[in-house]
Motif scaffolding. Structure first.
Motif, short mmCIF file in Angstrom:
data_model
loop_
_atom_site.label_atom_id
_atom_site.label_comp_id
_atom_site.label_asym_id
_atom_site.label_seq_id
_atom_site.Cartn_x
_atom_site.Cartn_y
_atom_site.Cartn_z
N GLY A 157 0.77 -1.24 0.00
CA GLY A 157 0.00 0.00 0.00
C GLY A 157 0.80 1.29 0.00
O GLY A 157 0.23 2.34 0.29
N ASN A 158 2.07 1.24 -0.37
CA ASN A 158 2.91 2.44 -0.31
C ASN A 158 2.47 3.51 -1.30
O ASN A 158 2.48 4.70 -0.99
CB ASN A 158 4.37 2.06 -0.56
N LEU A 159 2.15 3.10 -2.53
CA LEU A 159 1.68 4.02 -3.58
C LEU A 159 0.65 3.27 -4.41
O LEU A 159 0.99 2.48 -5.29
CB LEU A 159 2.87 4.47 -4.45
N VAL A 160 -0.62 3.51 -4.11
CA VAL A 160 -1.70 2.74 -4.73
C VAL A 160 -2.88 3.65 -5.01
O VAL A 160 -3.29 4.44 -4.15
CB VAL A 160 -2.15 1.59 -3.81
N ALA A 161 -3.44 3.54 -6.21
CA ALA A 161 -4.66 4.28 -6.55
C ALA A 161 -5.85 3.32 -6.53
O ALA A 161 -5.77 2.20 -7.03
CB ALA A 161 -4.53 4.92 -7.93
N VAL A 162 -6.94 3.80 -5.95
CA VAL A 162 -8.17 3.00 -5.83
C VAL A 162 -9.33 3.80 -6.42
O VAL A 162 -9.57 4.94 -6.00
CB VAL A 162 -8.47 2.66 -4.36
N HIS A 163 -10.02 3.24 -7.39
CA HIS A 163 -11.17 3.93 -7.98
C HIS A 163 -12.37 3.86 -7.04
O HIS A 163 -12.54 2.89 -6.28
CB HIS A 163 -11.53 3.32 -9.33
N ARG A 164 -13.20 4.86 -7.13
CA ARG A 164 -14.39 4.93 -6.28
C ARG A 164 -15.30 3.71 -6.44
O ARG A 164 -15.91 3.25 -5.48
CB ARG A 164 -15.17 6.21 -6.64
N ASP A 165 -15.34 3.14 -7.65
CA ASP A 165 -16.20 1.98 -7.88
C ASP A 165 -15.79 0.78 -7.03
O ASP A 165 -16.62 -0.09 -6.72
CB ASP A 165 -16.16 1.58 -9.35
N VAL A 166 -14.50 0.70 -6.68
CA VAL A 166 -14.04 -0.41 -5.84
C VAL A 166 -14.74 -0.38 -4.49
O VAL A 166 -15.20 -1.40 -3.97
CB VAL A 166 -12.51 -0.36 -5.66
N VAL A 167 -14.84 0.81 -3.91
CA VAL A 167 -15.53 0.96 -2.63
C VAL A 167 -16.99 0.57 -2.77
O VAL A 167 -17.57 -0.09 -1.89
CB VAL A 167 -15.40 2.40 -2.10
N GLY A 168 -17.59 0.94 -3.89
CA GLY A 168 -18.99 0.60 -4.12
C GLY A 168 -19.22 -0.90 -4.20
O GLY A 168 -20.30 -1.39 -3.83
N ARG A 169 -18.21 -1.65 -4.63
CA ARG A 169 -18.37 -3.09 -4.80
C ARG A 169 -17.94 -3.90 -3.58
O ARG A 169 -18.58 -4.92 -3.26
CB ARG A 169 -17.60 -3.55 -6.04
N ILE A 170 -16.85 -3.50 -2.91
CA ILE A 170 -16.35 -4.32 -1.80
C ILE A 170 -16.22 -3.55 -0.49
O ILE A 170 -15.77 -4.09 0.51
CB ILE A 170 -14.99 -4.97 -2.14
N GLY A 171 -16.63 -2.29 -0.48
CA GLY A 171 -16.55 -1.51 0.75
C GLY A 171 -15.16 -0.91 0.97
O GLY A 171 -14.31 -0.90 0.07
N PHE A 172 -14.94 -0.44 2.18
CA PHE A 172 -13.68 0.20 2.55
C PHE A 172 -12.67 -0.84 3.05
O PHE A 172 -13.05 -1.97 3.40
CB PHE A 172 -13.92 1.25 3.63
#
Length: 285
Positions: A157-172
């Motif tokens: 997790g040092n440098l990682v981009a997460v799209h908003r849709d990921v949260v919508g599918r699997i949560g935080f």
């Protein structure tokens, strides 16, 4: 109007390191492209005051001193998500992105609507890979070439981009169950199991020294200190974290792998005791 991309940096009492990270982002023009969100986990070394004085454009989210990395990322992502962030970037404050690295991972997840991480090298030894990601069943970190990506199941997790849709599918991310170590890997594992793209990009590079914590066990830690590690939240040997990771990664097979934890700890403790008792005692002549 709020910028659609957020950079989330959990910090705790590393003022000089945090300043260097923020200065790097400023030099690369990141402040003009994204909201930089610092999660201050109850710093007592003047980090907050430094940020407010030198980087007033930085958004500060307060922690209570018990967030650690996982909780800090969780709070930062929750805050960014509430502000309609489209992309949320995890960034450690000791991770120094090379020019364009953040742009690369952000652009990639805008395309895949998934997760994309970078490659980190040791600043003192550029040939040494320190963090990226791995595939299930392998300890070897991937290192794609320029213009290439490689799929991973477990990401650092040092440098990682997460799209908003990921949260919508699997949560935080599981910042409560995995407050420090393992939360990044479990989150990416959940994502890949849900069919979400999770990869490392060869053009997203950074420098990040290896965590010396991984090298201290069995080499320099005294036995009495080692005995505290299974009960210390920030430790890689914190047993609830180890168990939660095994359960997430292996399901019922976690019960078969759980004994390895005790074997590992016993070996480290034996090494520490061996060092302690092999030291020559000084006696009066």
């Amino acid at each position: 109007m709020s910028l659609p991309h957020w950079i989330i940096i959990p910090v705790h009492n590393r003022r000089v390191t945090t300043r260097a990270c923020l200065q790097r982002l400023r030099e690369q023009g990141i402040f003009g492209k994204a909201i930089v969100c610092l999660v201050d986990d109850a710093c007592t070394d003047g980090t907050r005051e430094m940020v407010k004085g030198e980087f007033p454009e930085v958004c500060i989210v307060d922690g209570d001193g018990n967030l650690f990395w996982g909780g800090g990322i969780l709070e930062g992502m929750y805050h960014a998500h509430q502000q309609d962030a489209e992309v949320m970037v995890w960034l450690n404050d000791d991770c120094m992105p090379l020019p364009g690295a953040i742009d690369v991972v952000v652009a990639r997840v805008l395309e895949t609507r998934g997760i994309c991480g970078g490659i980190c090298h040791d600043p003192a030894h550029p040939e040494v890979l320190t963090y990226s990601g791995t595939r299930s069943g392998s300890d070897a970190m991937v290192c794609p070439g320029s213009g290439e990506t490689e799929d991973v199941e477990l990401i650092n997790g040092n440098l990682v981009a997460v799209h908003r849709d990921v949260v919508g599918r699997i949560g935080f991310p599981p910042g409560r169950d995995l407050p420090h170590y393992g939360g990044d890997s479990v989150y990416s594992l959940r994502a890949t199991r849900a069919g979400i793209t999770c990869e490392v990009h060869g053009d997203a590079r950074a420098t990040n020294p290896p965590n010396p914590y991984f090298d201290r066990f069995g080499t320099s830690k005294p036995a009495w200190l080692l005995l505290q590690e299974p009960f210390r939240i920030g430790s890689i040997l914190y047993f609830p974290t180890y168990w939660n990771f095994l359960r997430e990664a292996f399901g019922w097979r976690a019960y078969l792998r759980w004994p390895a934890y005790f074997i590992r700890f016993a070996k480290q403790l034996a090494a520490a005791l061996g060092r302690q008792f092999s030291k020559p005692s000084s006696s009066p002549s």
